[in-house]
Design a protein around this motif. Sequence first.
Motif, PDB file in Angstrom:
ATOM      1  N   GLU A   9      -0.862  -4.472   6.581  1.00 18.77           N
ATOM      2  CA  GLU A   9      -1.111  -3.316   5.730  1.00 18.77           C
ATOM      3  C   GLU A   9       0.212  -2.672   5.308  1.00 18.77           C
ATOM      4  O   GLU A   9       0.422  -2.377   4.139  1.00 18.77           O
ATOM      5  N   SER A  10       1.104  -2.494   6.263  1.00 13.19           N
ATOM      6  CA  SER A  10       2.402  -1.898   5.944  1.00 13.19           C
ATOM      7  C   SER A  10       3.206  -2.792   5.018  1.00 13.19           C
ATOM      8  O   SER A  10       3.860  -2.307   4.097  1.00 13.19           O
ATOM      9  N   GLU A  11       3.152  -4.097   5.240  1.00 14.90           N
ATOM     10  CA  GLU A  11       3.896  -5.010   4.360  1.00 14.90           C
ATOM     11  C   GLU A  11       3.409  -4.891   2.921  1.00 14.90           C
ATOM     12  O   GLU A  11       4.218  -4.872   1.994  1.00 14.90           O
ATOM     13  N   ALA A  12       2.106  -4.807   2.730  1.00 11.26           N
ATOM     14  CA  ALA A  12       1.561  -4.689   1.377  1.00 11.26           C
ATOM     15  C   ALA A  12       1.993  -3.375   0.729  1.00 11.26           C
ATOM     16  O   ALA A  12       2.381  -3.351  -0.443  1.00 11.26           O
ATOM     17  N   VAL A  13       1.938  -2.301   1.491  1.00 13.20           N
ATOM     18  CA  VAL A  13       2.329  -0.992   0.951  1.00 13.20           C
ATOM     19  C   VAL A  13       3.822  -0.978   0.645  1.00 13.20           C
ATOM     20  O   VAL A  13       4.248  -0.534  -0.423  1.00 13.20           O
ATOM     21  N   VAL A  14       4.635  -1.489   1.565  1.00  9.50           N
ATOM     22  CA  VAL A  14       6.083  -1.513   1.344  1.00  9.50           C
ATOM     23  C   VAL A  14       6.418  -2.408   0.153  1.00  9.50           C
ATOM     24  O   VAL A  14       7.273  -2.053  -0.665  1.00  9.50           O
ATOM     25  N   ALA A  15       5.747  -3.530   0.010  1.00 12.63           N
ATOM     26  CA  ALA A  15       6.004  -4.418  -1.132  1.00 12.63           C
ATOM     27  C   ALA A  15       5.706  -3.707  -2.453  1.00 12.63           C
ATOM     28  O   ALA A  15       6.474  -3.821  -3.419  1.00 12.63           O
ATOM     29  N   ARG A  16       4.622  -2.948  -2.492  1.00 13.67           N
ATOM     30  CA  ARG A  16       4.287  -2.193  -3.708  1.00 13.67           C
ATOM     31  C   ARG A  16       5.330  -1.106  -3.989  1.00 13.67           C
ATOM     32  O   ARG A  16       5.835  -0.978  -5.103  1.00 13.67           O
TER      33      ARG A  16
END
Length: 111
Positions: A9-16
């Motif tokens: 979840e954090s990876e997806a948010v950070v990527a965005r």
Amino acid sequence: MSAVNPPDESEAVVARLWQEFRSEPWPARLNGAELVGIELVTLDADLAGCVHSWLNNGGYLDPRRRRTLNRRIRELEQVLPQLTEADAPQRWHRLHQMAQRVSGDSPYPTN
């Protein structure tokens, strides 16, 4: 319930957030600028470098980068209250949000 988000979840948010951050131009007026004795170009570069490394390494930072990240987060937290509208505060807040997530200590919601 913990404030720490699951890694995927954090990876997806950070990527965005990273894509948004990368699309913002660097404010040239900040070249050579300091706030509270902290050089902003170096602060930005160090934090962005840690975020980029974390994203490229599947959510992992080596111990040296983790120390840099944590030190620079503390410095950014000193800088944030001093920012004016001319200092592109949205850029710094986005960088802070990413850095907090990368550090695993995010107070930010996931959406």
